[in-house]
Scaffold this motif. Structure first.
Motif, short mmCIF file in Angstrom:
data_model
loop_
_atom_site.label_atom_id
_atom_site.label_comp_id
_atom_site.label_asym_id
_atom_site.label_seq_id
_atom_site.Cartn_x
_atom_site.Cartn_y
_atom_site.Cartn_z
N PRO A 1 -28.93 -9.16 25.67
CA PRO A 1 -28.62 -10.39 25.07
C PRO A 1 -26.87 -10.19 24.69
N GLY B 1 -35.06 2.36 22.08
CA GLY B 1 -35.00 1.02 22.67
C GLY B 1 -33.87 0.79 23.49
N ASP B 2 -33.74 0.04 24.75
CA ASP B 2 -32.40 -0.46 25.32
C ASP B 2 -32.38 -1.86 25.16
N TYR B 3 -31.73 -2.53 24.29
CA TYR B 3 -31.79 -3.88 23.83
C TYR B 3 -30.31 -4.32 24.46
N VAL C 1 -43.57 -3.78 25.99
CA VAL C 1 -43.03 -2.68 25.65
C VAL C 1 -43.34 -2.04 24.59
N SER D 1 -28.53 7.39 28.37
CA SER D 1 -28.16 6.08 27.57
C SER D 1 -26.83 5.42 27.98
N LEU E 1 -36.81 0.33 32.58
CA LEU E 1 -35.78 -0.67 32.49
C LEU E 1 -35.15 -0.68 33.84
N THR F 1 -35.71 -10.18 29.31
CA THR F 1 -37.21 -9.96 28.86
C THR F 1 -37.06 -10.35 27.31
N MET F 2 -37.69 -11.14 26.75
CA MET F 2 -37.58 -11.99 25.46
C MET F 2 -38.83 -12.15 24.65
N HIS G 1 -27.21 -14.50 27.71
CA HIS G 1 -27.69 -13.15 28.29
C HIS G 1 -26.97 -12.73 29.57
N ILE H 1 -42.49 -8.91 24.66
CA ILE H 1 -42.27 -7.28 24.35
C ILE H 1 -43.61 -6.65 23.57
N LEU I 1 -25.66 -11.03 20.17
CA LEU I 1 -26.01 -9.75 19.02
C LEU I 1 -24.50 -9.37 18.80
#
Length: 351
Positions: free
Chosen positions: A252, A247-249, A148, A206, A156, A139-140, A295, A144, A255
């Motif tokens: 990727p 958020g849960d990123y 989102v 989380s 998610l 999801t990019m 990813h 979003i 980062l």
């Protein structure tokens, strides 16, 4: 060759390129790019371009918008759900390649895409019906905003799971999340210290811990509205103490290397608990061939493998570690350092 001939050839190439772009962005596809249907009282939007990671293009936007407005005003539609087809990606964002090529030749399709995409975003954000995004996989990008940022609720769906499928490197019950002016920081309570409070549901969720003590069991939902209400109740428990939702990123893989190389160069120390969990995370998403992608759902690439390899070395993993040997073998099989892009080369030179 005369300048006139060169100019004519250039114009011909531009026209051919424009025709390809228009065919890509505007033509009807063998498989429709988006599927719109009613399932009971729910309107379901399925982004249906799995071969290109469900990238969003202009025809899809022009299909979704009027249908969304229709469902919003339909008394027999109680909820709107958006999902991605194929299982690998929810949506990789807008079809940037087509938009970029259109912009190069001055075609208005590029401007139309962004204008109509933001009109759709606004329609989602102001929709009077519950709007749920079922996010699974990659999801990019601008998607979003379409999902989102604007959706009332989003979920998610963790597939490969990464560290959620591996043994913790620390005692997960001793992690606490602080929120100061919107900045979130994870802190680990060492064994010799006593936590000053119990974990919240946000922290437990989380970390992948059991949340049954926060949300009790309830009967299975049999309607779309009941399912949405159950989701709302669950999600309400995930609100942070300062009022926001985190958020849960976590997908990727490009980062973390930037953070680590910055800390390494600037000599910023990292807590041992952080380092242990970072190593666990990177090991858990290493692919069977020894490499990494950009990813967690990506195939291994030279770029992704080089970044994660450098990250593990900064975190103290020795070069003769079996996972590091596998990573180097993967890199050599793909051409070695000569095939590494500029960013990893810069990172490597700094270590």
């Amino acid at each position: 060759m005369s300048l006139t001939v060169l100019t004519s050839a250039y114009r011909l190439r531009s026209v051919c390129r424009l025709q390809r772009i228009q065919g890509h962005m505007m033509s009807s596809q063998v498989e429709p790019g988006v599927l719109l249907k009613k399932v009971g009282s729910a309107g379901v939007i399925t982004i249906n371009r799995p071969k290109v990671l469900n990238a969003l293009n202009l025809p899809m936007i022009r299909q979704i918008y009027p249908q969304l407005k229709k469902w919003e005003n339909d008394n027999e539609t109680d909820i709107v759900i958006v999902r991605g087809a194929g299982g690998k990606a929810f949506c990789a964002g807008g079809d940037i390649r087509a938009v970029t090529e259109a912009g190069k030749v001055g075609d208005p399709l590029a401007e139309d895409f962004f204008r109509e995409e933001y009109i759709l975003n606004n329609a989602v954000g102001t929709c009077r019906k519950p709007y749920i995004a079922l996010i699974e996989g990659i999801t990019m990008g601008g998607i979003i905003g379409f999902t989102v940022v604007n959706s009332k609720y989003f979920y998610l769906l963790r597939r490969r799971g990464g560290p959620y499928k591996t043994e913790p490197a620390t005692d997960l019950s001793r992690w606490r999340l602080t929120n100061v002016e919107g900045r979130q920081t994870w802190c680990y309570v060492e064994d010799q210290d006593t936590p000053d409070r119990k974990q919240t549901m946000l922290e437990a969720h989380s970390l992948g811990l059991d949340t049954s003590m926060f949300v009790f069991g309830s009967p299975a939902a049999h309607t779309a509205v009941d399912a949405a209400l159950k989701g709302m109740l669950f999600y309400s428990h995930l609100q942070a103490e300062d009022g926001h939702w985190a958020g849960d990123y976590g997908g990727p893989l490009f980062l973390l290397p930037g953070l680590l190389i910055t800390c390494h160069v600037a000599k910023i120390p990292l807590a041992e608990a952080w380092k242990k969990e970072m190593v666990r995370y990177l090991r858990s998403v290493q692919l069977p061939d020894g490499g990494w992608g950009l990813h967690i759902e990506d195939k291994s690439t030279v770029f992704g493998t080089a970044l994660s390899y450098i990250s593990l070395r900064i975190l103290g993993v020795e070069p003769d570690d079996p996972d590091m040997v596998r990573a180097r073998n993967n890199l050599h099989s793909k051409g070695g350092k000569e095939e590494v892009e500029m960013v990893p080369k810069k990172y490597n030179s700094s270590c």
